[in-house]
Write a protein that holds these residues in place. Structure first.
Motif, mmCIF file in Angstrom:
data_model
loop_
_atom_site.group_PDB
_atom_site.id
_atom_site.type_symbol
_atom_site.label_atom_id
_atom_site.label_comp_id
_atom_site.label_asym_id
_atom_site.label_seq_id
_atom_site.Cartn_x
_atom_site.Cartn_y
_atom_site.Cartn_z
ATOM 1 N N ILE A 61 6.713 -7.098 3.615
ATOM 2 C CA ILE A 61 7.448 -5.859 3.945
ATOM 3 C C ILE A 61 8.914 -6.257 2.831
ATOM 4 C CG2 ILE A 61 9.313 -4.920 5.487
ATOM 5 C CD1 ILE A 61 6.944 -5.325 7.708
ATOM 6 N N PHE A 62 8.963 -4.713 1.989
ATOM 7 C CA PHE A 62 10.175 -5.497 0.698
ATOM 8 C C PHE A 62 11.333 -4.889 1.783
ATOM 9 C CE2 PHE A 62 6.764 -4.952 -1.897
ATOM 10 C CZ PHE A 62 7.243 -5.796 -2.773
ATOM 11 N N PRO A 63 12.117 -5.362 1.723
ATOM 12 C CA PRO A 63 13.817 -4.966 1.929
ATOM 13 C C PRO A 63 14.184 -3.976 0.622
ATOM 14 C CG PRO A 63 13.954 -7.546 0.696
ATOM 15 C CD PRO A 63 12.265 -6.741 0.773
ATOM 16 N N MET A 103 -2.783 -0.816 -4.827
ATOM 17 C CA MET A 103 -2.141 -1.586 -4.349
ATOM 18 C C MET A 103 -2.469 -3.062 -4.839
ATOM 19 S SD MET A 103 -3.046 -3.414 -0.259
ATOM 20 C CE MET A 103 -2.768 -5.015 -0.525
ATOM 21 N N ASP A 104 -3.460 -3.802 -5.231
ATOM 22 C CA ASP A 104 -4.090 -4.513 -5.872
ATOM 23 C C ASP A 104 -4.040 -4.761 -7.673
ATOM 24 O OD1 ASP A 104 -6.457 -2.473 -6.775
ATOM 25 O OD2 ASP A 104 -7.287 -4.155 -7.481
ATOM 26 N N ASP A 149 1.257 -1.093 0.137
ATOM 27 C CA ASP A 149 -0.022 0.003 -0.225
ATOM 28 C C ASP A 149 1.269 1.256 0.058
ATOM 29 O OD1 ASP A 149 1.032 -0.093 2.392
ATOM 30 O OD2 ASP A 149 -1.020 0.098 3.047
ATOM 31 N N LEU A 150 1.948 1.302 0.639
ATOM 32 C CA LEU A 150 2.932 2.129 0.827
ATOM 33 C C LEU A 150 3.267 2.653 -0.809
ATOM 34 C CD1 LEU A 150 4.466 4.879 2.671
ATOM 35 C CD2 LEU A 150 6.264 2.986 2.765
ATOM 36 N N ALA A 151 3.929 1.117 -0.771
ATOM 37 C CA ALA A 151 4.489 1.671 -3.175
ATOM 38 C C ALA A 151 3.276 1.922 -4.010
ATOM 39 C CB ALA A 151 4.731 0.116 -3.785
#
Length: 74
Positions: free
Chosen positions: A42-44, A27-28, A14-16
């Motif tokens: 949670i992405f690196p 986000m979808d 959602d943040l991206a």
């Protein structure tokens, strides 16, 4: 033509989406374009995500003059 977004540590879907589209509700769209990362919450840092273009939102519940479409479809 789609573009890309490179994640920073701590990004979530959602943040991206908020960063690239201005709204986390997309986000979808982002997830569907990057299905191989579906299990990451949670992405690196350093993951390159494809960012597809989105069209203008048109709601069937809006009257034609607010949709930008006339009754004859023009």
């Amino acid at each position: 033509m789609s573009s890309t977004y490179i994640t920073i540590s701590g990004d979530m879907w959602d943040l991206a989406a908020h960063k690239v589209y201005g709204n986390g509700m997309y986000m979808d769209v982002l997830l569907k374009a990057n299905i191989k990362y579906k299990d990451i919450y949670i992405f690196p840092a350093g993951i390159t995500l494809a960012v597809p273009e989105i069209g203008p939102e048109v709601s069937e519940s809006l009257p034609p003059w607010k949709q930008g479409v006339t009754e004859d479809g023009e």
